[in-house]
Write a protein that holds these residues in place. Sequence first.
Motif, PDB file in Angstrom:
ATOM      1  N   ILE A  96       1.040  -0.854   0.164  1.00  0.00           N
ATOM      2  CA  ILE A  96      -0.001  -0.039  -0.051  1.00  0.00           C
ATOM      3  C   ILE A  96       1.079   1.382   0.480  1.00  0.00           C
ATOM      4  CG2 ILE A  96      -2.058   1.315   1.462  1.00  0.00           C
ATOM      5  CD1 ILE A  96      -2.903  -1.782   2.345  1.00  0.00           C
ATOM      6  N   CYS A 152       2.827   3.473  -3.417  1.00  0.00           N
ATOM      7  CA  CYS A 152       4.462   2.937  -4.189  1.00  0.00           C
ATOM      8  C   CYS A 152       4.913   4.154  -4.341  1.00  0.00           C
ATOM      9  CB  CYS A 152       3.403   2.214  -5.614  1.00  0.00           C
ATOM     10  SG  CYS A 152       2.289   0.343  -5.281  1.00  0.00           S
ATOM     11  N   GLY A 153       5.220   4.761  -3.600  1.00  0.00           N
ATOM     12  CA  GLY A 153       6.134   5.997  -3.916  1.00  0.00           C
ATOM     13  C   GLY A 153       8.197   5.544  -3.947  1.00  0.00           C
ATOM     14  N   ILE A 183       9.833   4.932  -1.277  1.00  0.00           N
ATOM     15  CA  ILE A 183      10.744   3.487  -0.559  1.00  0.00           C
ATOM     16  C   ILE A 183      10.761   1.641  -0.763  1.00  0.00           C
ATOM     17  CG2 ILE A 183       9.040   3.674   1.745  1.00  0.00           C
ATOM     18  CD1 ILE A 183      13.008   3.326   1.363  1.00  0.00           C
ATOM     19  N   LEU A 211      -2.502   5.815  -4.594  1.00  0.00           N
ATOM     20  CA  LEU A 211      -4.066   6.704  -5.928  1.00  0.00           C
ATOM     21  C   LEU A 211      -3.327   6.613  -6.832  1.00  0.00           C
ATOM     22  CD1 LEU A 211      -4.237   9.163  -2.682  1.00  0.00           C
ATOM     23  CD2 LEU A 211      -5.301   6.972  -2.543  1.00  0.00           C
ATOM     24  N   LYS A 264       1.704   4.622 -10.460  1.00  0.00           N
ATOM     25  CA  LYS A 264       3.069   4.550  -9.600  1.00  0.00           C
ATOM     26  C   LYS A 264       2.972   2.802  -8.799  1.00  0.00           C
ATOM     27  CE  LYS A 264       4.182   8.305  -7.008  1.00  0.00           C
ATOM     28  NZ  LYS A 264       4.502   9.405  -5.678  1.00  0.00           N
ATOM     29  N   GLU A 298       2.700   8.423   3.086  1.00  0.00           N
ATOM     30  CA  GLU A 298       3.356   9.240   3.949  1.00  0.00           C
ATOM     31  C   GLU A 298       3.123   8.586   5.305  1.00  0.00           C
ATOM     32  OE1 GLU A 298       1.552   9.442   1.550  1.00  0.00           O
ATOM     33  OE2 GLU A 298       1.841  10.665   0.065  1.00  0.00           O
ATOM     34  N   TYR A 346      -0.339   8.579   7.603  1.00  0.00           N
ATOM     35  CA  TYR A 346      -1.602   7.854   7.230  1.00  0.00           C
ATOM     36  C   TYR A 346      -0.991   6.643   7.712  1.00  0.00           C
ATOM     37  CZ  TYR A 346      -2.417  11.336   3.307  1.00  0.00           C
ATOM     38  OH  TYR A 346      -2.518  12.793   3.145  1.00  0.00           O
ATOM     39  N   HIS A 347       0.101   6.529   8.370  1.00  0.00           N
ATOM     40  CA  HIS A 347       0.421   4.974   8.360  1.00  0.00           C
ATOM     41  C   HIS A 347      -0.929   4.537   9.396  1.00  0.00           C
ATOM     42  CE1 HIS A 347       5.189   5.544   7.230  1.00  0.00           C
ATOM     43  NE2 HIS A 347       4.347   5.367   6.774  1.00  0.00           N
ATOM     44  N   GLU A 359       6.050   0.917   7.206  1.00  0.00           N
ATOM     45  CA  GLU A 359       7.201   1.966   7.166  1.00  0.00           C
ATOM     46  C   GLU A 359       7.272   2.811   8.377  1.00  0.00           C
ATOM     47  OE1 GLU A 359      10.502   2.408   5.796  1.00  0.00           O
ATOM     48  OE2 GLU A 359      10.297   1.093   4.356  1.00  0.00           O
ATOM     49  N   LYS A 360       8.417   3.953   8.955  1.00  0.00           N
ATOM     50  CA  LYS A 360       9.298   4.811   9.752  1.00  0.00           C
ATOM     51  C   LYS A 360       8.571   5.651   9.272  1.00  0.00           C
ATOM     52  CE  LYS A 360      12.432   6.706   7.197  1.00  0.00           C
ATOM     53  NZ  LYS A 360      11.613   7.823   7.235  1.00  0.00           N
ATOM     54  N   PRO A 361       8.143   6.559  10.458  1.00  0.00           N
ATOM     55  CA  PRO A 361       8.226   6.386  11.704  1.00  0.00           C
ATOM     56  C   PRO A 361       6.322   5.374  11.905  1.00  0.00           C
ATOM     57  CG  PRO A 361       7.551   8.332  10.976  1.00  0.00           C
ATOM     58  CD  PRO A 361       8.304   7.860  10.352  1.00  0.00           C
ATOM     59  N   CYS A 421       9.620  -0.934   9.962  1.00  0.00           N
ATOM     60  CA  CYS A 421      11.042  -0.543   9.315  1.00  0.00           C
ATOM     61  C   CYS A 421      11.979   0.045   9.417  1.00  0.00           C
ATOM     62  CB  CYS A 421      10.310  -0.356   7.571  1.00  0.00           C
ATOM     63  SG  CYS A 421       9.880  -1.291   6.648  1.00  0.00           S
ATOM     64  N   TRP A 470       3.981  16.211   0.942  1.00  0.00           N
ATOM     65  CA  TRP A 470       3.937  16.414   2.386  1.00  0.00           C
ATOM     66  C   TRP A 470       5.206  16.342   3.366  1.00  0.00           C
ATOM     67  CZ3 TRP A 470       6.720  11.686   4.238  1.00  0.00           C
ATOM     68  CH2 TRP A 470       7.561  10.787   3.943  1.00  0.00           C
ATOM     69  N   ARG A 471       6.607  15.857   2.650  1.00  0.00           N
ATOM     70  CA  ARG A 471       7.248  16.628   3.474  1.00  0.00           C
ATOM     71  C   ARG A 471       7.876  17.424   4.284  1.00  0.00           C
ATOM     72  NH1 ARG A 471      10.905  13.803  -1.255  1.00  0.00           N
ATOM     73  NH2 ARG A 471      10.401  11.922  -0.883  1.00  0.00           N
ATOM     74  N   ASN A 517      11.896  11.870  10.881  1.00  0.00           N
ATOM     75  CA  ASN A 517      12.433  11.227   8.932  1.00  0.00           C
ATOM     76  C   ASN A 517      13.888  11.420   8.939  1.00  0.00           C
ATOM     77  OD1 ASN A 517      11.998  11.033   6.682  1.00  0.00           O
ATOM     78  ND2 ASN A 517      11.052  12.508   5.983  1.00  0.00           N
TER      79      ASN A 517
END
Length: 370
Positions: free
Chosen positions: A9, A11-12, A14, A37, A41, A86, A89-90, A107-109, A134, A179-180, A192
């Motif tokens: 879920i 597909c950017g 990482i 989305l 990707k 991002e 949304y985790h 993924e982290k965090p 991760c 988003w960063r 991050n």
Amino acid sequence: MKKLKFSLIGCGRISANHIKALIDNSNMAELISVCDLIKDKAEQRADEYINQAKEKNISLKRPKIFIDYKKMLQEEDIDVCSICTESGYHAEIALNCLTQKKHILIEKPMAMSLPDADMIIREAEKNNVKLSVCYQNRFNPTIQKLRQAIEEGRFGKIIAITARILWNRNKDYYDQAKWRGTWKLDGGCLMNQCTHSIDLLQWMTGDEIETVFGQTGNYLHPYNETEDYGSIIVRFKSRAIGNIEGTVCVYPKNLEETLTIIGEKGTAVIGGLALNKIKVWNFEDQEESLEEVQQKYNSEIPNVYGKGHTPLYNNFIDSIKDDTIPLIDGYEGKKSLDIVLMAYKSQKYSRVIYRNEGLNISTENFKGMF
Ligand SMILES: NC(=O)c1ccc[n+]([C@@H]2O[C@H](COP(=O)([O-])OP(=O)(O)OC[C@H]3O[C@@H](n4cnc5c(N)ncnc54)[C@H](O)[C@@H]3O)[C@@H](O)[C@H]2O)c1
């Protein structure tokens, strides 16, 4: 045992490492679907998966494409979801996967607040599924060797551990993904970029935190809401001190990422692009020379993400198969999140934060701090 069926879920950037890790673990896992989305990707990652399989002469099906992960959860017979969206949304996505009784790799965090992290841990336990976060650098051969030296007591009393993450991230980097550098979806460089080293610092002591004092600021990135420099002092229960210096301001490019341990009977420094090289290895019981450990444990890596996703997937798959605890379960995954949130709170209120204060706080509480 049958292969575990994975879905991806997000597909950017990482997610490419997750594709490779799934190929490397294809004897135990298969990727049955990918979701983003942005459909292109997801298509791209599905192509990569199938192309890498062909290159290695492995026979695998092309994963199905989705743009709605909830639909994917309903329609596909998934065992494990890998969550690579991002950061902000985790938690919501994780909770939706967990209530459907899927194992999750996040993924982290893992979340942007401790209550969210706790909710994820509780929901995984309630549904009797596994959860891992991760922090792939824990699997670096250099870091495994360092941890082994600690477990064997070779440092004697540990006095201090210092993590320095001296990197450069410019406007082009932040322009690539809006988003960063936002409080809602990311946090700053401590949350991050530095979270891996913060995780390693606390893992090396294996000790409880007593206090955190943090000073942070935004010096060179006015288009971001969050910090681009942070300094944290952590006092552990054993009285060991953790020093963290993390920044994305280094001129003109990445300088170093190092982890230094000062012990009564040993000193070690791990460096390299992402803690993949032993730089100093001095012990009272000098069992092996610096050259020997360098030869055995140093490795080359393609980029700052390193090669750790493959052993991390392997560890997670084994934990599901054997019903054991993965190396980085939810409790482990939330420890570095805790340190960073305490540092943010310390900056906000200009004081030391005590472990038992309770941290009912999320990154969004720091909006407008700079
Ligand atoms: N472990 C590491 O070393 C490492 C390195 C980089 C990033 N990360 C983490 O990975 C995460 C993603 O970072 P990135 O750089 O790949 O981000 P990115 O912006 O490149 O990719 C995120 C993707 O998620 C997609 N997405 C968002 N909401 C979605 C939804 N509801 N369903 C499906 N797809 C959705 C977006 O469209 C986007 O393509 C972040 O949490 C980041 O901290 C970890």
